[in-house]
Write a protein that holds these residues in place. Structure first.
Motif, PDB file in Angstrom:
ATOM      1  N   VAL A 153       0.855  -1.189   0.000  1.00  0.00           N
ATOM      2  CA  VAL A 153       0.000   0.000   0.000  1.00  0.00           C
ATOM      3  C   VAL A 153       0.892   1.241   0.000  1.00  0.00           C
ATOM      4  N   SER A 154       0.553   2.164  -0.866  1.00  0.00           N
ATOM      5  CA  SER A 154       1.261   3.440  -0.958  1.00  0.00           C
ATOM      6  C   SER A 154       0.238   4.510  -1.317  1.00  0.00           C
ATOM      7  N   LEU A 155       0.629   5.746  -1.214  1.00  0.00           N
ATOM      8  CA  LEU A 155      -0.264   6.833  -1.603  1.00  0.00           C
ATOM      9  C   LEU A 155      -0.639   6.706  -3.077  1.00  0.00           C
ATOM     10  N   ARG A 156       0.335   6.391  -3.918  1.00  0.00           N
ATOM     11  CA  ARG A 156       0.057   6.230  -5.352  1.00  0.00           C
ATOM     12  C   ARG A 156      -0.982   5.118  -5.573  1.00  0.00           C
ATOM     13  N   TRP A 157      -0.800   3.979  -4.881  1.00  0.00           N
ATOM     14  CA  TRP A 157      -1.729   2.865  -5.027  1.00  0.00           C
ATOM     15  C   TRP A 157      -3.133   3.270  -4.570  1.00  0.00           C
ATOM     16  N   ILE A 158      -3.216   3.945  -3.413  1.00  0.00           N
ATOM     17  CA  ILE A 158      -4.523   4.377  -2.895  1.00  0.00           C
ATOM     18  C   ILE A 158      -5.228   5.277  -3.904  1.00  0.00           C
ATOM     19  N   LEU A 159      -4.517   6.270  -4.438  1.00  0.00           N
ATOM     20  CA  LEU A 159      -5.137   7.186  -5.392  1.00  0.00           C
ATOM     21  C   LEU A 159      -5.542   6.466  -6.673  1.00  0.00           C
ATOM     22  N   GLU A 160      -4.730   5.525  -7.131  1.00  0.00           N
ATOM     23  CA  GLU A 160      -5.087   4.758  -8.333  1.00  0.00           C
ATOM     24  C   GLU A 160      -6.338   3.912  -8.090  1.00  0.00           C
ATOM     25  N   GLU A 161      -6.403   3.257  -6.931  1.00  0.00           N
ATOM     26  CA  GLU A 161      -7.571   2.430  -6.615  1.00  0.00           C
ATOM     27  C   GLU A 161      -8.832   3.287  -6.493  1.00  0.00           C
ATOM     28  N   LEU A 162      -8.722   4.423  -5.843  1.00  0.00           N
ATOM     29  CA  LEU A 162      -9.879   5.314  -5.724  1.00  0.00           C
ATOM     30  C   LEU A 162     -10.321   5.826  -7.088  1.00  0.00           C
ATOM     31  N   THR A 163      -9.368   6.121  -7.955  1.00  0.00           N
ATOM     32  CA  THR A 163      -9.699   6.598  -9.301  1.00  0.00           C
ATOM     33  C   THR A 163     -10.456   5.530 -10.084  1.00  0.00           C
ATOM     34  N   ARG A 164     -10.090   4.264  -9.889  1.00  0.00           N
ATOM     35  CA  ARG A 164     -10.737   3.157 -10.603  1.00  0.00           C
ATOM     36  C   ARG A 164     -12.116   2.802 -10.053  1.00  0.00           C
ATOM     37  N   MET A 165     -12.414   3.221  -8.836  1.00  0.00           N
ATOM     38  CA  MET A 165     -13.703   2.845  -8.233  1.00  0.00           C
ATOM     39  C   MET A 165     -14.866   3.343  -9.084  1.00  0.00           C
ATOM     40  N   ASN A 166     -15.827   2.448  -9.275  1.00  0.00           N
ATOM     41  CA  ASN A 166     -17.017   2.823 -10.026  1.00  0.00           C
ATOM     42  C   ASN A 166     -18.186   2.038  -9.448  1.00  0.00           C
ATOM     43  N   PRO A 167     -19.166   2.671  -8.885  1.00  0.00           N
ATOM     44  CA  PRO A 167     -19.306   4.123  -8.759  1.00  0.00           C
ATOM     45  C   PRO A 167     -18.438   4.670  -7.627  1.00  0.00           C
ATOM     46  N   LEU A 172       0.167  15.881  -7.008  1.00  0.00           N
ATOM     47  CA  LEU A 172      -0.741  15.336  -5.992  1.00  0.00           C
ATOM     48  C   LEU A 172      -2.159  15.900  -6.080  1.00  0.00           C
ATOM     49  N   PRO A 173      -2.344  17.216  -6.131  1.00  0.00           N
ATOM     50  CA  PRO A 173      -3.723  17.729  -6.111  1.00  0.00           C
ATOM     51  C   PRO A 173      -4.578  17.228  -7.276  1.00  0.00           C
ATOM     52  N   LYS A 174      -4.008  17.183  -8.470  1.00  0.00           N
ATOM     53  CA  LYS A 174      -4.770  16.700  -9.632  1.00  0.00           C
ATOM     54  C   LYS A 174      -5.114  15.223  -9.462  1.00  0.00           C
ATOM     55  N   ALA A 175      -4.147  14.412  -9.050  1.00  0.00           N
ATOM     56  CA  ALA A 175      -4.400  12.983  -8.851  1.00  0.00           C
ATOM     57  C   ALA A 175      -5.435  12.761  -7.754  1.00  0.00           C
ATOM     58  N   ALA A 176      -5.344  13.529  -6.683  1.00  0.00           N
ATOM     59  CA  ALA A 176      -6.308  13.396  -5.594  1.00  0.00           C
ATOM     60  C   ALA A 176      -7.708  13.801  -6.056  1.00  0.00           C
ATOM     61  N   ALA A 177      -7.806  14.873  -6.815  1.00  0.00           N
ATOM     62  CA  ALA A 177      -9.111  15.308  -7.318  1.00  0.00           C
ATOM     63  C   ALA A 177      -9.714  14.244  -8.239  1.00  0.00           C
ATOM     64  N   GLU A 178      -8.906  13.672  -9.116  1.00  0.00           N
ATOM     65  CA  GLU A 178      -9.388  12.621 -10.014  1.00  0.00           C
ATOM     66  C   GLU A 178      -9.836  11.389  -9.230  1.00  0.00           C
ATOM     67  N   ALA A 179      -9.220  11.160  -8.076  1.00  0.00           N
ATOM     68  CA  ALA A 179      -9.571  10.020  -7.231  1.00  0.00           C
ATOM     69  C   ALA A 179     -10.805  10.296  -6.378  1.00  0.00           C
ATOM     70  N   GLY A 180     -11.270  11.545  -6.360  1.00  0.00           N
ATOM     71  CA  GLY A 180     -12.447  11.882  -5.564  1.00  0.00           C
ATOM     72  C   GLY A 180     -12.140  12.244  -4.128  1.00  0.00           C
TER      73      GLY A 180
END
Length: 185
Positions: A7-21, A44-52
């Protein structure tokens, strides 16, 4: 345990971005500053925003050093949650509340999280002071584990944070939803 499992910040943001819904509940990430800096304040801010992600809680970020990350996040509509403690002087509390976004994180005690905390009158008085100077909701965190604590604090705060207690419930294999329902006032 999380690091050992990759688990890493990158992994968390990627997983959140993939979540649907996407979750309807606002998502806040709690992190030490170093992983955020390592990710990069430019990306970071753009990736976090895309991840919700709605906000970040960064316990080791001093207010006096928070302008760069706060400005980066706010450009994408992401909150940087500020902390106050029982020993925060009133003038500093006012500055922190003015700078706060999302909600104010009111620490219930000095020391570390993960311990059960009694809720003495002086803690309730402190939360009343925070509410008097904060234009945004005030949530109490650190050591909250029981419905009795929530009931006692309810008139003085807008919400409670039960992160460590929730992790413990999950580690014991208990039902986290039942635990959370049991805290409702």
């Amino acid at each position: 345990m999380a690091l050992a499992q990759g688990v890493s910040l990158r992994w968390i943001l990627e997983e959140l971005t993939r979540m649907n819904p996407k979750p309807r509940t606002p998502l806040l990430l709690m992190s030490y500053l170093n992983p955020l800096l390592a990710y990069g304040l430019e990306s970071l801010p753009k990736a976090a925003a895309e991840a919700g992600v709605s906000g970040f809680i960064v316990p080791d970020l001093p207010f006096e050093e928070s302008a760069d990350i706060k400005n980066s996040l706010e450009a994408y509509g992401i909150a940087l949650v500020q902390f106050v403690t029982p020993v925060t002087p009133l003038d500093r509390m006012k500055r922190l509340c003015e700078a706060g976004r999302g909600f104010m994180y009111g620490v219930t005690m000095t020391g570390t999280t993960g311990k059960n905390v009694a809720v003495p009158q002086e803690v309730l008085d402190y939360f009343s002071r925070v509410k008097n100077v904060s234009a945004i909701p005030v949530c109490a965190g650190f050591g909250i584990r029981s419905r009795d604590q929530v009931v006692r604090m309810a008139p003085h705060v807008d919400g409670v944070i039960v992160g460590s207690a929730l992790v413990e419930v999950i580690e014991r294999g208990e039902d986290p939803a039942a635990f959370l329902r049991g805290l409702r006032v």
